[in-house]
Write a protein that holds these residues in place. Structure first.
Motif, PDB file in Angstrom:
ATOM      1  N   LYS A 133       4.146  -2.240  -6.369  1.00 13.91           N
ATOM      2  CA  LYS A 133       4.816  -3.516  -6.108  1.00 13.91           C
ATOM      3  C   LYS A 133       5.634  -3.456  -4.823  1.00 13.91           C
ATOM      4  O   LYS A 133       5.680  -4.436  -4.059  1.00 13.91           O
ATOM      5  CB  LYS A 133       5.716  -3.876  -7.293  1.00 13.91           C
ATOM      6  N   SER A 140      -4.069   0.179  -3.923  1.00 14.27           N
ATOM      7  CA  SER A 140      -4.039  -0.879  -4.931  1.00 14.27           C
ATOM      8  C   SER A 140      -5.087  -1.940  -4.617  1.00 14.27           C
ATOM      9  O   SER A 140      -5.566  -2.043  -3.489  1.00 14.27           O
ATOM     10  CB  SER A 140      -2.648  -1.515  -5.006  1.00 14.27           C
ATOM     11  N   ARG A 141      -5.397  -2.731  -5.642  1.00 15.21           N
ATOM     12  CA  ARG A 141      -6.410  -3.782  -5.506  1.00 15.21           C
ATOM     13  C   ARG A 141      -6.126  -4.891  -6.522  1.00 15.21           C
ATOM     14  O   ARG A 141      -5.387  -4.678  -7.495  1.00 15.21           O
ATOM     15  CB  ARG A 141      -7.823  -3.226  -5.715  1.00 15.21           C
ATOM     16  N   PRO A 142      -6.710  -6.076  -6.338  1.00 20.91           N
ATOM     17  CA  PRO A 142      -6.466  -7.159  -7.292  1.00 20.91           C
ATOM     18  C   PRO A 142      -7.401  -7.078  -8.489  1.00 20.91           C
ATOM     19  O   PRO A 142      -8.511  -6.563  -8.395  1.00 20.91           O
ATOM     20  CB  PRO A 142      -6.777  -8.406  -6.463  1.00 20.91           C
ATOM     21  N   TYR A 177       0.644  -3.171 -15.321  1.00 20.65           N
ATOM     22  CA  TYR A 177       0.080  -3.801 -14.123  1.00 20.65           C
ATOM     23  C   TYR A 177       1.140  -4.684 -13.457  1.00 20.65           C
ATOM     24  O   TYR A 177       2.181  -4.982 -14.041  1.00 20.65           O
ATOM     25  CB  TYR A 177      -1.150  -4.639 -14.494  1.00 20.65           C
ATOM     26  N   VAL A 264      -6.826 -14.353  -9.050  1.00 17.20           N
ATOM     27  CA  VAL A 264      -6.158 -13.072  -9.254  1.00 17.20           C
ATOM     28  C   VAL A 264      -5.258 -13.195 -10.476  1.00 17.20           C
ATOM     29  O   VAL A 264      -4.472 -14.128 -10.584  1.00 17.20           O
ATOM     30  CB  VAL A 264      -5.324 -12.673  -8.026  1.00 17.20           C
ATOM     31  N   THR A 267      -2.202  -7.287 -10.143  1.00 14.30           N
ATOM     32  CA  THR A 267      -2.472  -6.272  -9.128  1.00 14.30           C
ATOM     33  C   THR A 267      -2.408  -4.915  -9.811  1.00 14.30           C
ATOM     34  O   THR A 267      -1.542  -4.675 -10.654  1.00 14.30           O
ATOM     35  CB  THR A 267      -1.440  -6.332  -7.984  1.00 14.30           C
TER      36      THR A 267
END
Length: 304
Positions: A133, A140-142, A177, A264, A267
């Motif tokens: 965050k 990281s990815r969605p 998440y 989305v 994340t």
């Protein structure tokens, strides 16, 4: 007389030898049972067991992109993962494979991480939701869901409303998440019917929790969850087999051109994992790339 003394000495010596041998055997038996001798130490001279996901996996797609393992060759993106890599077809198999091989390396969704393996620091940052965050942990990815333009399943639409609500995003956060900002309380219509959700095995664990929470607010609905991979999730939504597809990556232009609309829902970080007996605690992005492209063969190539 001297002869008798000599024979007596020999007898005592033989008895002592027997006693010592017996003690030695007892010690050996204790060691054989795992008693006093320590286990062999982890040796960096051993070959790295490289474990990757299958083609079509959104986690693999995001992983190779984020670590530069995907390279452009003659105008096309090519996955340069070494042919020596072992291929697993789900998050659970990835975890058990790495947990069962002390020289293995792999990768999983951060939200799926458990204590059966060890997550490595990457470029000095720990793999945590807080670091994802804040932007400190950059791997990281969605998580995306997708629906087909023109499809009109009332249950699917209401379930998506729940996922994007404050209540739904609380489930996302509770499961490790990164939730969306600016959500509002769920205001659903509690429709009757069934919807099918399917796709990414990385998204599947949090989707299962979202389905459980949704059934509490709408017991009239039946949500069927099918775990496959991101590409299958998108293809099955295009052809109408799934009402909602799951992808642990961005939607491709070809998928969007087929009428899919993506949203989305969270994340997620990708944790690079090793066996708990490994002495490796940290790697750089370049070291991870060198392993997965086959440049680094043994652990000593990257840790010494």
């Amino acid at each position: 007389m001297k002869l008798k003394k000599f024979i007596a000495v020999l007898g005592v010596a033989a008895m002592m030898t027997g006693l010592l041998a017996g003690c030695g055997n007892s010690a050996d038996e204790g060691n054989a049972d795992g008693g006093s001798e320590a286990a062999a130490e982890w040796d960096s001279a051993n070959d790295i067991t490289i474990v990757s996901r299958e083609d079509g996996s959104g986690t693999r797609g995001a992983f190779i992109e984020l670590f530069g393992i995907e390279e452009e060759v003659e105008g096309e993106k090519v996955d340069m993962t070494t042919e020596e890599a072992q291929i697993t077809n789900s998050t659970s198999v990835m975890l058990t494979t790495v947990a069962g091989d002390e020289y293995a390396i792999g990768y999983v969704s951060l939200g799926s991480l458990d204590d059966s393996v060890k997550a490595l620091k990457i470029d000095g940052a720990e793999a945590t939701a807080e670091n994802v965050k804040s932007g400190t942990y950059k791997v990281s990815r969605p998580f995306n869901i997708a629906t087909k333009e023109g499809a009109d399943n009332e249950v699917a639409n209401d379930f998506i409303t729940f996922i994007m609500s404050t209540e739904g995003q609380q489930v996302v956060e509770e499961n490790g998440y990164i939730p969306l900002d600016g959500t509002q309380a769920y205001e659903g219509t509690a429709p009757f019917g069934k919807a099918v959700v399917g796709g990414s095995s990385s998204v599947s664990p949090v989707m299962e929790k979202l389905i459980e929470a949704y059934k509490e607010v709408n017991p009239n609905a039946e949500i069927e969850l099918q775990t496959t991979d991101s590409t299958t999730g998108m293809e099955s939504t295009i052809n109408g087999s799934y009402d909602i597809g799951m992808a642990s990556r961005e939607l491709k232009d070809t998928e969007l051109s087929e009428g899919l609309t993506g949203q989305v829902i969270a994340t997620d970080g990708i944790a690079v994992i090793v066996n708990n007996d490994s002495t490796v605690d940290e790697l750089s992005s370049e070291q991870v790339k060198s392993i997965y492209t086959g440049e680094a063969v043994t652990w000593a190539d990257v840790v010494e």
